[in-house]
Structure formats: C-alpha cells, structure tokens
Motif scaffolding. Structure first.
Motif, PDB file in Angstrom:
ATOM      1  N   MET A 283       0.721  -1.073  -0.153  1.00  0.00           N
ATOM      2  CA  MET A 283      -0.111  -0.201   0.122  1.00  0.00           C
ATOM      3  C   MET A 283       0.823   1.359   0.008  1.00  0.00           C
ATOM      4  O   MET A 283       0.576   2.268  -0.668  1.00  0.00           O
ATOM      5  N   LEU A 284       2.060   1.353   0.669  1.00  0.00           N
ATOM      6  CA  LEU A 284       2.811   2.346   0.857  1.00  0.00           C
ATOM      7  C   LEU A 284       3.511   2.643  -0.526  1.00  0.00           C
ATOM      8  O   LEU A 284       3.567   3.861  -0.849  1.00  0.00           O
ATOM      9  N   VAL A 285       4.023   1.623  -1.025  1.00  0.00           N
ATOM     10  CA  VAL A 285       4.948   1.650  -2.266  1.00  0.00           C
ATOM     11  C   VAL A 285       3.724   2.294  -3.348  1.00  0.00           C
ATOM     12  O   VAL A 285       4.426   2.944  -4.411  1.00  0.00           O
ATOM     13  N   LEU A 286       2.415   1.638  -3.435  1.00  0.00           N
ATOM     14  CA  LEU A 286       1.683   2.009  -4.361  1.00  0.00           C
ATOM     15  C   LEU A 286       1.220   3.584  -4.233  1.00  0.00           C
ATOM     16  O   LEU A 286       1.438   4.246  -5.214  1.00  0.00           O
ATOM     17  N   ALA A 287       1.166   4.090  -3.068  1.00  0.00           N
ATOM     18  CA  ALA A 287       0.784   5.685  -2.817  1.00  0.00           C
ATOM     19  C   ALA A 287       2.446   6.286  -3.512  1.00  0.00           C
ATOM     20  O   ALA A 287       2.178   7.583  -4.072  1.00  0.00           O
ATOM     21  N   ILE A 288       3.568   5.785  -3.179  1.00  0.00           N
ATOM     22  CA  ILE A 288       4.710   6.688  -3.587  1.00  0.00           C
ATOM     23  C   ILE A 288       4.753   6.494  -5.389  1.00  0.00           C
ATOM     24  O   ILE A 288       5.248   7.504  -5.656  1.00  0.00           O
ATOM     25  N   ASP A 289       4.523   5.353  -5.977  1.00  0.00           N
ATOM     26  CA  ASP A 289       4.557   5.294  -7.106  1.00  0.00           C
ATOM     27  C   ASP A 289       3.362   6.051  -7.902  1.00  0.00           C
ATOM     28  O   ASP A 289       3.722   6.700  -9.120  1.00  0.00           O
ATOM     29  N   MET A 290       2.405   6.517  -7.099  1.00  0.00           N
ATOM     30  CA  MET A 290       1.452   7.502  -7.819  1.00  0.00           C
ATOM     31  C   MET A 290       2.151   8.668  -7.945  1.00  0.00           C
ATOM     32  O   MET A 290       1.879   9.466  -9.275  1.00  0.00           O
ATOM     33  N   VAL A 291       3.061   9.188  -7.249  1.00  0.00           N
ATOM     34  CA  VAL A 291       3.505  10.555  -7.318  1.00  0.00           C
ATOM     35  C   VAL A 291       4.567  10.783  -7.847  1.00  0.00           C
ATOM     36  O   VAL A 291       5.417  11.254  -8.609  1.00  0.00           O
ATOM     37  N   ALA A 292       5.663   9.505  -7.595  1.00  0.00           N
ATOM     38  CA  ALA A 292       7.153   9.417  -8.292  1.00  0.00           C
ATOM     39  C   ALA A 292       6.952   8.995  -9.397  1.00  0.00           C
ATOM     40  O   ALA A 292       7.767   9.444 -10.663  1.00  0.00           O
ATOM     41  N   GLY A 293       6.166   7.884  -9.970  1.00  0.00           N
ATOM     42  CA  GLY A 293       6.250   7.564 -11.164  1.00  0.00           C
ATOM     43  C   GLY A 293       5.578   7.858 -12.302  1.00  0.00           C
ATOM     44  O   GLY A 293       5.795   7.887 -13.303  1.00  0.00           O
ATOM     45  N   PHE A 294       4.491   8.551 -11.837  1.00  0.00           N
ATOM     46  CA  PHE A 294       3.575   9.255 -12.828  1.00  0.00           C
ATOM     47  C   PHE A 294       3.496  10.931 -12.452  1.00  0.00           C
ATOM     48  O   PHE A 294       3.043  11.730 -13.644  1.00  0.00           O
TER      49      PHE A 294
END
Length: 334
Positions: A42-53
């Motif tokens: 869940m935490l890495v999903l939140a980070i990927d939203m802002v960092a990856g996209f």
C-alpha cells in the motif's frame, strides 16, 4: 495515462492468487509476513502514484504512514473514538497533511523536492518523538482493531486480518488506477513531461501536484492505520526517513511508474529480507547489491524488465505475422 495490458492483468492475478493461498495455507509466522507485504505494498503504491507518474520523488511518505498510525491510535486509545470512525478520520487527516506538503513543495523540482519532503518527514518525526502525549520514545500500545463481528469476522484472528488487509490493498489499487485514468491523472503525466507547456495551456500545475499528493496520502494513511492494528503498538520509528527510503528502494526494485511493479517489489523485498536474514544479519548488503544490479542493467526494475521483454516479443511476432506484411506491400505498390 495508465493502462493495463495482458501481462499486468496476469501479474495481478498471480499476486492475488498467491496472497489468498498464503492467507489460507500459511501458519502464524507466514501470515505475519503476508500482512507485512500487504502494508508495504500500500505504501509503495502511494509513492509510485507521485514518483512514477508525477516525477515527485517523496521521502515523506513513510512519515505519512506514521501519521496515519498515530492519528488512528490517538483517536481510538486516548480519545475513545470508535475504531471505524477513528480509521476514517486518520485517513482524512493524513490526506489533508499530504495535500499541504504537496502544495508547499509543488514549486520545487528534483533534489530540492526530495529534500523538502525529507524535511517535512523529519519534522513530523521530531514532533512525535518529543511530545509526551504521543508516548515519546516509548510509543503507544493497547491499540484496538476494527470490530467486524457484526459480519461474522474476527479481526484478532491473523488469517482474517490478513484477508482484511488484502481487501484494503485491492481497494487502494483500484483507487490509484481510477485517479491516474482521470483527467487529474492525465494532467499529472502532462506536468511531468512538460510543466511549462501545461502551464501555458492554463493549467494550475501546483494544484495538480498537490491534489495527487493528497490522494496518495489517503493510501498512506490507510496503510498506517492498518499497520497500527497489525502490531497493536506504534513508535516514532514509523516516521523515520529510513521507512520512506526503504519504500522508495522497493518501488525502484519493482518498477517505477507501473503500479504493478511496486507490488512485485514489495513481495520480493520482504521475502528476500526474511530469507536472507535467516542466513546472515547483513541482508541489507544483499538487497543493496541486487538494487545496484537492477540500476546498472538500465531496466525499470524486476517487473519493468519482464514487461520490456514481453513487449519486445509481441512486437517481433507482429512483424513476422503475414497480416503485418500486407500494408507494407500495398504501400510499396502504391
């Protein structure tokens, strides 16, 4: 814009099936590892939203997870609020704080954005650590779990709680997909590719960044509330910058900007940590070597490498297909 493809659907199905199988087949220790994987996912999903996209590499999402955990625990333990209400309030508080951080940091880029988010995270850590009402270095215990007995579920049972956490992760994933497929998500990708162009088109770019950062904070807040219920104890270490750094490593290890990759990375990271730590206490060294190998290979993480190979094979098959040669021959005849 985020899109699914057959490989992503297949990977999600395998991950979900593996989690369900582990939830029913594993013993107590295996269930604890499964819950750890799901919370980290869940935490890495939140980070990927802002960092990856969005290109916003955040070092404060670990602190946001800690804020969600402390908000839930303080409301449920100190204030005496019912667990469901405390959980919803904790998610909202974390999302609001994330929006404020995103709004303040939105005008910075690159290393300056990273350092600004790191500063916010460390401020939260210091405040929790030094404030007696939060328990200081001793932390806070006696945290209740959600009471789902009305629907026939006993959350104090590890198996039931693991399935509950899995359901929460599924909701978080579809929430992230819905955000990235919306107009807000497409605007975020546009800002990452060319902020000047989007600003020239009349878009308020800082607001787009802040909104997505806030929405990612909702997921981090939920992860924090579930983490507090998992261990039934919290400490300021949840807000330390190393939590954010570790989560960022997982995102890179799995595949930045894929949503599916970080889930793969979370499972691989936790399983690797527990397997290697049985042999040597220097499991960080092994993880570091693997991360260096991934970066040096120029692949977008474990899943990104597989996806690139999968896409390459599909392209090669399309070129060899008889149907693909027809347009080329018609173009030559024309």
């Amino acid at each position: 814009m985020f899109r699914h493809n057959p490989l992503r659907y297949g990977t999600l199905a395998l991950l979900f099936a593996g989690a369900v199988y582990a939830a029913f087949a594993a013993g107590y220790f295996g269930l604890e590892i499964l819950i750890e994987i799901l919370v980290l996912a869940m935490l890495v999903l939140a980070i990927d939203m802002v960092a990856g996209f969005g290109g916003m590499v955040s070092l404060c999402h670990g602190a946001l997870l800690g804020v969600g955990a402390y908000a839930y625990s303080m409301l449920a333990v100190k204030v005496g609020v019912a667990a469901p209400v405390a959980m919803v309030a904790a998610i909202g508080i974390t999302g609001a704080l994330a929006w404020i951080i995103g709004a303040v940091c939105a005008r910075t880029h690159g290393i300056y954005f990273i350092m600004a988010t790191l500063a916010f995270g460390q401020m939260a850590y210091s405040y929790i650590f030094e404030t007696p009402v939060f328990g200081g270095d001793d932390g806070l215990g006696g945290i209740p779990r959600l009471d789902l007995s009305a629907v026939g579920l006993e959350t104090m049972d590890s198996r039931t709680f693991a399935l509950f956490t899995l359901a929460a992760l599924v909701l978080c994933y579809f929430f992230a997909v819905a955000v990235l497929r919306s107009g807000l998500g497409r605007s975020l990708v546009g800002v990452m590719q060319s902020e000047q162009r989007m600003r020239a088109l009349g878009l308020v770019t800082w607001r787009v960044k802040a909104d997505v950062f806030g929405l990612s904070g909702l997921i981090a807040g939920l992860a924090g509330a579930i983490s507090a219920q998992h261990i039934l104890y919290i400490s300021p270490g949840l807000l330390n910058w190393t939590v954010s750094g570790e989560a960022l490593v997982v995102v890179i290890l799995g595949g930045l900007g894929t949503l599916v990759g970080p889930l793969v990375g979370a499972a691989a990271f936790v399983l690797l940590k527990h397997q290697v730590s049985e042999v040597t206490p220097y499991w960080h060294l092994v993880t570091g070597l693997i991360l260096i190998a991934v970066v040096m290979s120029r692949a977008n993480g474990i899943y990104g490498f597989i996806e690139d190979r999968f896409a390459g094979r599909l392209t090669a098959k399309a070129r060899k297909s008889p149907d693909a040669t027809v347009p080329a021959k018609e173009a030559q005849n024309a």
